[in-house]
Enzyme design. Structure first.
Site, PDB file in Angstrom:
ATOM      1  N   TYR A   1       1.089  -1.203   0.067  1.00  0.00           N
ATOM      2  CA  TYR A   1       0.018   0.020   0.022  1.00  0.00           C
ATOM      3  C   TYR A   1       0.970   1.239  -0.021  1.00  0.00           C
ATOM      4  CZ  TYR A   1      -3.609   3.435   1.689  1.00  0.00           C
ATOM      5  OH  TYR A   1      -4.157   4.669   1.824  1.00  0.00           O
TER       6      TYR A   1
ATOM      7  N   ASP B   1       9.407   2.912  -0.435  1.00  0.00           N
ATOM      8  CA  ASP B   1       8.376   3.512   0.251  1.00  0.00           C
ATOM      9  C   ASP B   1       8.482   3.307   1.655  1.00  0.00           C
ATOM     10  OD1 ASP B   1       6.219   4.486   1.665  1.00  0.00           O
ATOM     11  OD2 ASP B   1       4.681   3.402   0.389  1.00  0.00           O
TER      12      ASP B   1
ATOM     13  N   LYS C   1       4.813   9.399   8.822  1.00  0.00           N
ATOM     14  CA  LYS C   1       4.467   8.891  10.035  1.00  0.00           C
ATOM     15  C   LYS C   1       5.651   9.393  11.196  1.00  0.00           C
ATOM     16  CE  LYS C   1       2.193   4.869   8.338  1.00  0.00           C
ATOM     17  NZ  LYS C   1       0.671   4.683   8.829  1.00  0.00           N
TER      18      LYS C   1
END
Ligand code: PLP
Length: 422
Positions: free
Chosen positions: A141, A236, A264
């Site tokens: 994702y 990623d 994050k």
């Protein structure tokens, strides 16, 4: 029950009562607790129930909730600087700190979310290579950007089907899907269309089909293929950056990407993201180059201050990672023992402080297909049992659980003990 009253009312105003779907506990037949407060490893709902938090806001809260240094940085900054939309010394400090302490960030640009970071990195790769196609892996994702929302599952190697209404087929016709940890599936795509592939994007340790680390050789071969075809390799590390090690998953493999995305943890719990890597590529961004990307809130002073406080603390305390690794190992061993005692089908994938307990009959889980064979019904029951007893876990089998620096052996003992009672 204040918590469930609030959630019921929320459903009148926000779809599903939430601002991001996983929070709604779909398919679990229970309302999610409405959270009002966090402190260290604990969070509290509106009914004052206490939970040991293994979600950590889906990763960012690696120092636990409301870390005193992060809170102080936010408060101090807010006295003088909320938003300017102009250069600040603070954003320079953070950019310099990241470039100087993390390998292969020669230059970077701040954005406001992980999605923004990955979609911008893809655009940059396309702009630099003047190619349109990208490769992503089934089960990875990278945010809700249209080009990433391709149905992933068996047989998707050839047929691209949008994973959501609203995604035009045109947005994904250039997205090719390969199988995680399967280099032949990558070779097959490159043999046919290698000269048209701008970028390969991968979570080097996948966290969004449950935790599945890439094999060392797979990542090495991927690098080689990208180099051979002039394709840009994007890591990623939105989830793994500053998480599995200060220098991210890349440092555990020693295989270098061309671009990478973090988010994050780097915002200290505030909305943030960053993409960066090779200077020659980053210099193609406006205003230096022709590839356009912008953001009113990018590099926001309060986000920068929170992130800087969190990163400095992580960087100056390398022992934190050892501590979380030990606790992770303790949890893994304890859970494996319980599974054996109780005859539970269990495969645990863990890297340092992130892991997934797959209720899976197989002996290993190495890709999306194997992850999907897990017993989601059993996981749902386990999740509800743990929640009822004060453990806040991800409400899905296909998510990671995260440790923070404020977890202790007592928290792990409690987890294992509750698992035994399941
Ligand atoms: C690996 C990865 N990339 C991208 C994203 C998207 O980040 P955001 O939710 O901040 O847009 C996520 C979110 O969980 C992620 O885990």
């Amino acid at each position: 029950m204040r918590s469930s009253d609030i959630f019921k009312e929320s459903q009148k105003y926000m779809p599903g009562g939430v601002n991001s779907p996983v929070r709604a506990y779909v398919g679990l037949d229970i309302d999610p607790p409405v959270i009002k407060k966090g402190s260290g490893a604990y969070i509290y709902d509106e009914d004052d129930n206490e939970y040991i938090d293994f979600v950590g806001a889906w990763g960012p809260m690696i120092l636990g909730h409301c870390d005193e240094d992060v809170v102080k940085a936010i408060k101090d900054t807010a006295e003088n600087a909320i938003a300017f939309g102009a250069p600040t010394d603070l954003e320079l400090k953070v950019a310099k700190f990241i470039c100087n302490t993390v390998d292969n960030f020669e230059m970077l640009r701040m954005v406001n979310s992980g999605t923004e970071a990955t979609m911008s990195a893809i655009k940059l790769a396309r702009g630099c290579t003047k190619r349109d196609k990208i490769v992503k892996f089934a089960g990875c994702y990278h945010g809700h950007f249209d080009g990433f929302l391709v149905a992933a599952g068996s047989g998707v190697l050839t047929s691209n089907i949008p994973g959501s209404p609203g995604v035009p087929v045109g947005s994904i016709e250039n997205t090719l899907i390969a199988q995680y940890n399967d280099i032949d599936s990558v070779k097959e795509l490159f043999e046919k269309q290698g000269e048209d592939i701008a970028a390969v994007i991968i979570e080097p340790i996948a966290g969004n089909m449950g935790v599945i680390p890439a094999d060392q050789k797979f990542l090495e071969d991927l690098r080689e293929i990208c180099t051979k075809y002039g394709t840009i390799l994007i890591y990623d590390e939105v989830m793994t950056g500053f998480r599995v090690a200060y220098k991210g998953a890349e440092s555990l493999y020693g295989v270098k990407p061309d671009l990478k995305t973090y988010a994050k943890i780097m915002g200290g719990g505030l909305p943030c993201g960053v993409y960066g890597g090779r200077r020659d590529l980053m210099e193609q961004l406006t205003p230096l180059g022709p590839v356009y990307q912008a953001g009113t809130m990018s590099g926001n002073p309060i986000v920068m201050a929170a992130g800087y406080a969190q990163l400095q603390k992580l960087y100056s305390n390398p022992g934190y990672y050892d501590k979380m690794d030990k606790l992770g190992e303790m949890l893994q061993k304890g859970a494996e023992e319980v599974a054996k005692e109780k005859g539970l089908p269990l495969v645990i994938n863990r890297r340092v402080n992130m892991m997934t307990l797959f209720f899976n009959e197989s002996s290993k889980v190495t890709n999306y297909e194997e992850a999907k064979a897990s017993n989601t019904e059993l996981y749902g029951k386990f999740f509800k049992h743990m929640l009822k007893n004060g453990m806040f876990l991800a409400p899905s089998q296909f998510e990671a659980m995260f440790l923070c620096t404020r977890h202790t052996e007592e928290h792990i003992d409690k987890y294992v003990d509750l698992m035994r009672k399941f």
